[in-house]
Design a protein around this motif. Structure first.
Motif, PDB file in Angstrom:
ATOM      1  N   LYS A 118      -1.993-107.624  39.818  1.00 26.16           N
ATOM      2  CA  LYS A 118      -1.871-106.171  39.862  1.00 26.16           C
ATOM      3  C   LYS A 118      -0.567-105.730  39.196  1.00 26.16           C
ATOM      4  O   LYS A 118       0.486-106.328  39.410  1.00 26.16           O
ATOM      5  N   ILE A 119      -0.680-104.694  38.376  1.00 24.14           N
ATOM      6  CA  ILE A 119       0.515-104.050  37.839  1.00 24.14           C
ATOM      7  C   ILE A 119       0.574-102.637  38.401  1.00 24.14           C
ATOM      8  O   ILE A 119      -0.454-102.046  38.728  1.00 24.14           O
ATOM      9  N   ILE A 120       1.775-102.102  38.533  1.00 23.48           N
ATOM     10  CA  ILE A 120       1.971-100.760  39.065  1.00 23.48           C
ATOM     11  C   ILE A 120       2.340 -99.830  37.909  1.00 23.48           C
ATOM     12  O   ILE A 120       3.270-100.114  37.154  1.00 23.48           O
ATOM     13  N   VAL A 121       1.601 -98.735  37.780  1.00 24.04           N
ATOM     14  CA  VAL A 121       1.908 -97.701  36.795  1.00 24.04           C
ATOM     15  C   VAL A 121       2.546 -96.557  37.568  1.00 24.04           C
ATOM     16  O   VAL A 121       1.899 -95.943  38.420  1.00 24.04           O
ATOM     17  N   PHE A 122       3.810 -96.278  37.310  1.00 25.11           N
ATOM     18  CA  PHE A 122       4.537 -95.257  38.061  1.00 25.11           C
ATOM     19  C   PHE A 122       5.112 -94.241  37.099  1.00 25.11           C
ATOM     20  O   PHE A 122       5.899 -94.576  36.218  1.00 25.11           O
ATOM     21  N   LYS A 123       4.686 -92.981  37.240  1.00 26.39           N
ATOM     22  CA  LYS A 123       5.201 -91.892  36.412  1.00 26.39           C
ATOM     23  C   LYS A 123       6.129 -91.037  37.263  1.00 26.39           C
ATOM     24  O   LYS A 123       5.823 -90.771  38.427  1.00 26.39           O
ATOM     25  N   ARG A 148      13.896 -84.240  39.228  1.00 25.77           N
ATOM     26  CA  ARG A 148      14.143 -82.851  39.631  1.00 25.77           C
ATOM     27  C   ARG A 148      12.908 -81.959  39.564  1.00 25.77           C
ATOM     28  O   ARG A 148      13.023 -80.750  39.650  1.00 25.77           O
ATOM     29  N   LYS A 149      11.711 -82.522  39.408  1.00 30.89           N
ATOM     30  CA  LYS A 149      10.499 -81.705  39.295  1.00 30.89           C
ATOM     31  C   LYS A 149       9.478 -82.016  40.392  1.00 30.89           C
ATOM     32  O   LYS A 149       8.381 -81.486  40.357  1.00 30.89           O
ATOM     33  N   ARG A 150       9.836 -82.904  41.310  1.00 30.23           N
ATOM     34  CA  ARG A 150       8.936 -83.332  42.388  1.00 30.23           C
ATOM     35  C   ARG A 150       7.628 -83.901  41.839  1.00 30.23           C
ATOM     36  O   ARG A 150       6.564 -83.683  42.399  1.00 30.23           O
ATOM     37  N   TYR A 151       7.716 -84.619  40.735  1.00 27.55           N
ATOM     38  CA  TYR A 151       6.534 -85.189  40.105  1.00 27.55           C
ATOM     39  C   TYR A 151       6.593 -86.709  40.199  1.00 27.55           C
ATOM     40  O   TYR A 151       7.499 -87.338  39.664  1.00 27.55           O
ATOM     41  N   ARG A 152       5.639 -87.281  40.931  1.00 28.90           N
ATOM     42  CA  ARG A 152       5.517 -88.732  41.046  1.00 28.90           C
ATOM     43  C   ARG A 152       4.044 -89.091  41.089  1.00 28.90           C
ATOM     44  O   ARG A 152       3.283 -88.469  41.832  1.00 28.90           O
ATOM     45  N   ARG A 153       3.648 -90.079  40.314  1.00 29.98           N
ATOM     46  CA  ARG A 153       2.278 -90.574  40.333  1.00 29.98           C
ATOM     47  C   ARG A 153       2.326 -92.099  40.366  1.00 29.98           C
ATOM     48  O   ARG A 153       2.961 -92.714  39.517  1.00 29.98           O
ATOM     49  N   LYS A 154       1.666 -92.682  41.327  1.00 32.59           N
ATOM     50  CA  LYS A 154       1.641 -94.138  41.442  1.00 32.59           C
ATOM     51  C   LYS A 154       0.192 -94.602  41.353  1.00 32.59           C
ATOM     52  O   LYS A 154      -0.679 -94.072  42.033  1.00 32.59           O
ATOM     53  N   GLN A 155      -0.031 -95.583  40.471  1.00 36.21           N
ATOM     54  CA  GLN A 155      -1.381 -96.076  40.266  1.00 36.21           C
ATOM     55  C   GLN A 155      -1.313 -97.579  40.009  1.00 36.21           C
ATOM     56  O   GLN A 155      -0.406 -98.057  39.321  1.00 36.21           O
TER      57      GLN A 155
END
Length: 103
Positions: free
Chosen positions: A71-76, A80-87
């Motif tokens: 498994k690899i983790i894709v983290f965006k 300061r924008k409250r933007y997080r995406r974890k996949q």
């Protein structure tokens, strides 16, 4: 004897008896697979390079395993924008034992 084959958008150097992990191929465990896109053949001093493929050459093998990679983790993240995406992602693969290289 060795060969360079193309499959799944990548090129692999293979020898007889070797186990090769490639992008997912259709087929069950134990099924026979033939790689017809042979780019180069080598046997000691004799090297045949195709333009782009070597005529009449093929590599035959047998499917040993169908599975998923680590498994690899894709983290965006944007600060300061409250933007997080974890996949997560697990790439499918096929393990092939190379039986013969036919020139």
């Amino acid at each position: 004897m060795y060969a360079v084959v193309a499959t799944g958008g990548k090129q692999y150097r293979v020898e007889a008896g070797e186990i090769l992990r490639v992008e997912k191929l259709a087929g069950d465990v134990g099924a026979e697979v033939a790689f017809d896109q042979v780019l180069m053949l080598g046997d000691g001093d004799n090297v045949r390079v195709g333009q782009p493929l070597v005529e009449g050459a093929s590599v035959k093998g047998r499917i040993v395993e169908q599975g998923k990679g680590k498994k690899i983790i894709v983290f965006k993240f944007k600060r300061r924008k409250r933007y997080r995406r974890k996949q997560g992602h697990r790439q499918l693969f096929t393990a092939v034992r190379i039986d013969t290289i036919e020139a």
